[in-house]
Enzyme design. Structure first.
Site, mmCIF file in Angstrom:
data_model
loop_
_atom_site.group_PDB
_atom_site.id
_atom_site.type_symbol
_atom_site.label_atom_id
_atom_site.label_comp_id
_atom_site.label_asym_id
_atom_site.label_seq_id
_atom_site.Cartn_x
_atom_site.Cartn_y
_atom_site.Cartn_z
ATOM 1 N N SER A 88 -12.488 -29.702 37.450
ATOM 2 C CA SER A 88 -11.591 -30.805 37.839
ATOM 3 C C SER A 88 -10.216 -30.647 37.178
ATOM 4 O O SER A 88 -9.858 -31.420 36.293
ATOM 5 C CB SER A 88 -12.221 -32.165 37.537
ATOM 6 O OG SER A 88 -12.844 -32.211 36.276
ATOM 7 N N GLY A 112 -12.948 -29.274 31.865
ATOM 8 C CA GLY A 112 -12.498 -28.169 31.009
ATOM 9 C C GLY A 112 -12.504 -26.861 31.780
ATOM 10 O O GLY A 112 -13.022 -26.786 32.908
ATOM 11 N N LEU A 113 -11.952 -25.862 31.157
ATOM 12 C CA LEU A 113 -11.864 -24.534 31.793
ATOM 13 C C LEU A 113 -13.246 -23.951 32.064
ATOM 14 O O LEU A 113 -14.240 -24.364 31.429
ATOM 15 C CB LEU A 113 -11.110 -23.584 30.857
ATOM 16 C CG LEU A 113 -9.608 -23.839 30.651
ATOM 17 C CD1 LEU A 113 -9.082 -22.948 29.521
ATOM 18 C CD2 LEU A 113 -8.822 -23.588 31.949
ATOM 19 N N SER A 135 -15.874 -23.164 29.138
ATOM 20 C CA SER A 135 -15.617 -24.028 27.967
ATOM 21 C C SER A 135 -16.894 -24.698 27.452
ATOM 22 O O SER A 135 -16.882 -25.322 26.389
ATOM 23 C CB SER A 135 -14.566 -25.090 28.308
ATOM 24 O OG SER A 135 -15.010 -25.878 29.394
ATOM 25 N N GLY A 136 -17.968 -24.614 28.212
ATOM 26 C CA GLY A 136 -19.246 -25.178 27.769
ATOM 27 C C GLY A 136 -19.627 -26.479 28.462
ATOM 28 O O GLY A 136 -20.498 -27.217 27.988
ATOM 29 N N LYS A 137 -19.049 -26.740 29.615
ATOM 30 C CA LYS A 137 -19.344 -27.989 30.348
ATOM 31 C C LYS A 137 -20.821 -28.073 30.738
ATOM 32 O O LYS A 137 -21.485 -29.080 30.465
ATOM 33 C CB LYS A 137 -18.487 -28.086 31.635
ATOM 34 C CG LYS A 137 -16.992 -28.073 31.422
ATOM 35 C CD LYS A 137 -16.223 -28.212 32.721
ATOM 36 C CE LYS A 137 -16.449 -27.104 33.722
ATOM 37 N NZ LYS A 137 -15.978 -25.759 33.301
HETATM 38 N N1 PPS Z 1 -10.903 -19.552 41.538
HETATM 39 C C1 PPS Z 1 -11.792 -20.129 40.714
HETATM 40 N N2 PPS Z 1 -11.372 -20.935 39.735
HETATM 41 C C2 PPS Z 1 -12.262 -21.506 38.921
HETATM 42 N N3 PPS Z 1 -13.610 -21.370 39.025
HETATM 43 C C3 PPS Z 1 -14.063 -20.561 39.999
HETATM 44 C C4 PPS Z 1 -13.190 -19.902 40.868
HETATM 45 N N4 PPS Z 1 -13.922 -19.214 41.739
HETATM 46 C C5 PPS Z 1 -15.198 -19.386 41.420
HETATM 47 N N5 PPS Z 1 -15.307 -20.210 40.373
HETATM 48 C C6 PPS Z 1 -16.600 -20.657 39.838
HETATM 49 O O1 PPS Z 1 -16.714 -21.990 40.313
HETATM 50 C C7 PPS Z 1 -16.962 -22.880 39.254
HETATM 51 C C8 PPS Z 1 -15.994 -24.058 39.298
HETATM 52 O O2 PPS Z 1 -16.349 -24.958 40.275
HETATM 53 P P1 PPS Z 1 -15.834 -26.435 40.164
HETATM 54 O O3 PPS Z 1 -16.353 -27.156 41.338
HETATM 55 O O4 PPS Z 1 -16.191 -26.949 38.829
HETATM 56 O O5 PPS Z 1 -14.255 -26.257 40.256
HETATM 57 S S1 PPS Z 1 -13.136 -27.316 40.619
HETATM 58 O O6 PPS Z 1 -13.424 -28.528 39.871
HETATM 59 O O7 PPS Z 1 -13.151 -27.545 42.033
HETATM 60 O O8 PPS Z 1 -11.867 -26.693 40.184
HETATM 61 C C9 PPS Z 1 -16.753 -22.151 37.976
HETATM 62 O O9 PPS Z 1 -17.869 -22.499 37.186
HETATM 63 P P2 PPS Z 1 -17.758 -22.879 35.635
HETATM 64 O O10 PPS Z 1 -17.542 -21.604 34.942
HETATM 65 O O11 PPS Z 1 -19.092 -23.498 35.336
HETATM 66 O O12 PPS Z 1 -16.647 -23.835 35.430
HETATM 67 C C10 PPS Z 1 -16.702 -20.683 38.345
HETATM 68 O O13 PPS Z 1 -17.911 -20.088 38.035
HETATM 69 N N1 ADP Z 2 -21.087 -25.258 21.899
HETATM 70 C C1 ADP Z 2 -21.094 -23.967 22.194
HETATM 71 N N2 ADP Z 2 -20.906 -23.051 21.239
HETATM 72 C C2 ADP Z 2 -20.916 -21.730 21.527
HETATM 73 N N3 ADP Z 2 -21.107 -21.234 22.772
HETATM 74 C C3 ADP Z 2 -21.267 -22.112 23.768
HETATM 75 C C4 ADP Z 2 -21.277 -23.505 23.536
HETATM 76 N N4 ADP Z 2 -21.492 -24.118 24.700
HETATM 77 C C5 ADP Z 2 -21.605 -23.159 25.626
HETATM 78 N N5 ADP Z 2 -21.473 -21.953 25.075
HETATM 79 C C6 ADP Z 2 -21.517 -20.667 25.767
HETATM 80 O O1 ADP Z 2 -20.338 -20.555 26.534
HETATM 81 C C7 ADP Z 2 -20.607 -19.965 27.778
HETATM 82 C C8 ADP Z 2 -20.093 -20.878 28.889
HETATM 83 O O2 ADP Z 2 -20.851 -22.062 28.865
HETATM 84 P P1 ADP Z 2 -20.997 -22.927 30.164
HETATM 85 O O3 ADP Z 2 -21.767 -24.117 29.767
HETATM 86 O O4 ADP Z 2 -21.536 -22.099 31.274
HETATM 87 O O5 ADP Z 2 -19.477 -23.290 30.450
HETATM 88 P P2 ADP Z 2 -18.825 -23.898 31.764
HETATM 89 O O6 ADP Z 2 -19.858 -24.694 32.476
HETATM 90 O O7 ADP Z 2 -17.704 -24.736 31.268
HETATM 91 O O8 ADP Z 2 -18.362 -22.733 32.553
HETATM 92 C C9 ADP Z 2 -22.091 -19.715 27.822
HETATM 93 O O9 ADP Z 2 -22.340 -18.380 27.524
HETATM 94 C C10 ADP Z 2 -22.650 -20.604 26.746
HETATM 95 O O10 ADP Z 2 -23.794 -20.063 26.167
#
Ligand code: PPS
Ligand code: ADP
Length: 364
Positions: free
Chosen positions: A268, A194-195, A198-200
């Site tokens: 991903s 997920g984006l 998104s809460g992964k």
């Molecule tokens: N350009 C760009 N695009 C998306 N995300 C970015 C980028 N640069 C840094 N980040 C930070 O890196 C986290 C994503 O890493 P991933 O290994 O999950 O990404 S990927 O699967 O290779 O696309 C992602 O963490 P999450 O927010 O937990 O998803 C971001 O915090």
């Molecule tokens: N089920 C949920 N409902 C509301 N907020 C959430 C939920 N899951 C995560 N969050 C909030 O969303 C934000 C992003 O969560 P995060 O787990 O770090 O997402 P990701 O790993 O996809 O980037 C955090 O501030 C978290 O507290």
């Protein structure tokens, strides 16, 4: 019969020669044989099946035989830990290594390992293959792969995989199913995609906590975290993201093979790479969870301030902003908002746990 045993025992105790002072291997074996002889005459038929043999193994290995069979009859007092069948078989020369392993497993309540013959299917490049070992004899108890340095007759199959040439797949008689039985669960991969925002990671953590509370072994591979070590050399360019996904897919596969419930949580963004990870695993063992949270919600959350930076053009190629995200077409679980509201992370974790339960992953 009991009288006969008592007579034999008395002869063993009082008439047989005293224990030798020097413990050479041959004197050890002869003395042991003399002492075990009367005992064997009493229950020779049942000695293999009966628990006596179990007690014997343990007693011989763990405590002085003196106290077990008769006064001064035997001579080895070994340390009280049972730390390897080779030690006992080496010392006694009469008990078979396999018998000792069997006894040990019985006493510890462990299921016996399957014979090698039953386990010659392996996964190479994600495909189930029959590992053919020329010269392999189903009666062989030990193969070259089971015992490094053993120069047996089987000629291993040499293959080429990517840039790795002349490599051989090594098999071991301890298999995934053995580990799963030990852990009372089925090794699998829960792939959360997920984006960003998104809460992964939050779901991964709730899920791990929920399963841990049920006594299940999990391990989280979080994209962010893996990029701190194994994948620190990778950028967010398309090629490197693909490699990031591939590596995490391979590590997930290893963890699932270890019997662990592996939770991979990474953006991903590419369907093709996610599907390639799915193909690494046996059917059903890759469970894709799609965090179907709209971009505007993720952006509003923006816990790290990255969307803001991306909108300001300070981060290039940010997923969802100026880099693509390809939503799954057929994932096992889709988690989305209900009437504009997200369920709590624990509720979302429960959805996944129910799926695992229903599909038999929470038992061996
Ligand atoms: N350009 C760009 N695009 C998306 N995300 C970015 C980028 N640069 C840094 N980040 C930070 O890196 C986290 C994503 O890493 P991933 O290994 O999950 O990404 S990927 O699967 O290779 O696309 C992602 O963490 P999450 O927010 O937990 O998803 C971001 O915090
Ligand atoms: N089920 C949920 N409902 C509301 N907020 C959430 C939920 N899951 C995560 N969050 C909030 O969303 C934000 C992003 O969560 P995060 O787990 O770090 O997402 P990701 O790993 O996809 O980037 C955090 O501030 C978290 O507290």
């Amino acid at each position: 019969m009991y009288m006969l045993y008592i007579i034999c025992h008395l002869i063993s105790t009082y008439l047989l020669p005293p224990p030798p002072k020097t413990q050479t291997p041959s004197s050890t074996s002869i003395f042991l044989f003399l002492n075990l002889l009367p005992f064997c005459t009493y229950k020779i038929n049942s000695i293999v099946r009966h628990k006596t043999v179990i007690s014997l193994c343990l007693l011989i290995d763990n405590v002085s035989m003196t106290s077990a069979i008769g006064n001064g009859s035997l001579f080895y007092r070994t340390p009280s830990k049972f730390d390897g069948a080779d030690t006992s078989s080496e010392k006694l020369g009469v008990l078979k290594l396999r018998a000792c392993n069997f006894c040990k497993a019985k006493l510890l309540g462990l299921p016996p390992l399957r014979a090698m013959e039953a386990s010659r299917t392996s996964h190479i490049n994600g495909k189930a293959e029959n590992v053919h070992q020329p010269g392999y004899n189903s009666n062989d108890q030990v193969t070259a792969n089971d015992c490094p340095g053993f120069s047996g007759k089987s000629i291993p199959r040499i293959s080429t995989n990517g840039n790795s040439t002349n490599i051989v797949w090594h098999k071991c008689s301890v298999e995934k199913s053995d580990r799963e039985e030990l852990l009372q669960q089925r090794g699998c991969v829960i792939w959360i995609t997920g984006l960003s925002g998104s809460g992964k990671s939050t779901l991964a953590c709730s899920l791990s906590r929920g399963l841990h509370a049920r006594g299940k072994l999990t391990y989280i591979l979080d994209g962010d975290n893996v990029r701190h070590g194994l994948n620190r050399d990778l950028s967010f360019g398309a090629e490197d993201r693909a490699e990031n996904i591939r590596r995490i897919g391979e590590v997930s596969k290893l963890l699932a093979d270890a019997g662990v419930i592996c939770i991979a949580s990474l953006i991903s963004p590419y369907r093709k790479e996610r599907d390639a990870c799915r193909a690494l695993l046996p059917e059903g063992d890759f469970i894709e969870v799609f965090m179907d949270v709209p971009l505007r919600v993720c952006e509003a959350r923006d816990p790290k301030g990255l969307y803001k930076l991306a909108r300001a053009g300070k981060i290039k190629g940010f997923t969802g902003i100026d880099d693509p995200y390809e939503p799954p077409l057929k994932s096992e679980i889709v988690l989305r908002q209900n009437q504009g509201l997200c369920d709590s992370p624990n509720d979302l974790a429960d959805v996944v746990i129910s799926y695992l339960d229903k599909n038999g992953y929470l038992k061996a």
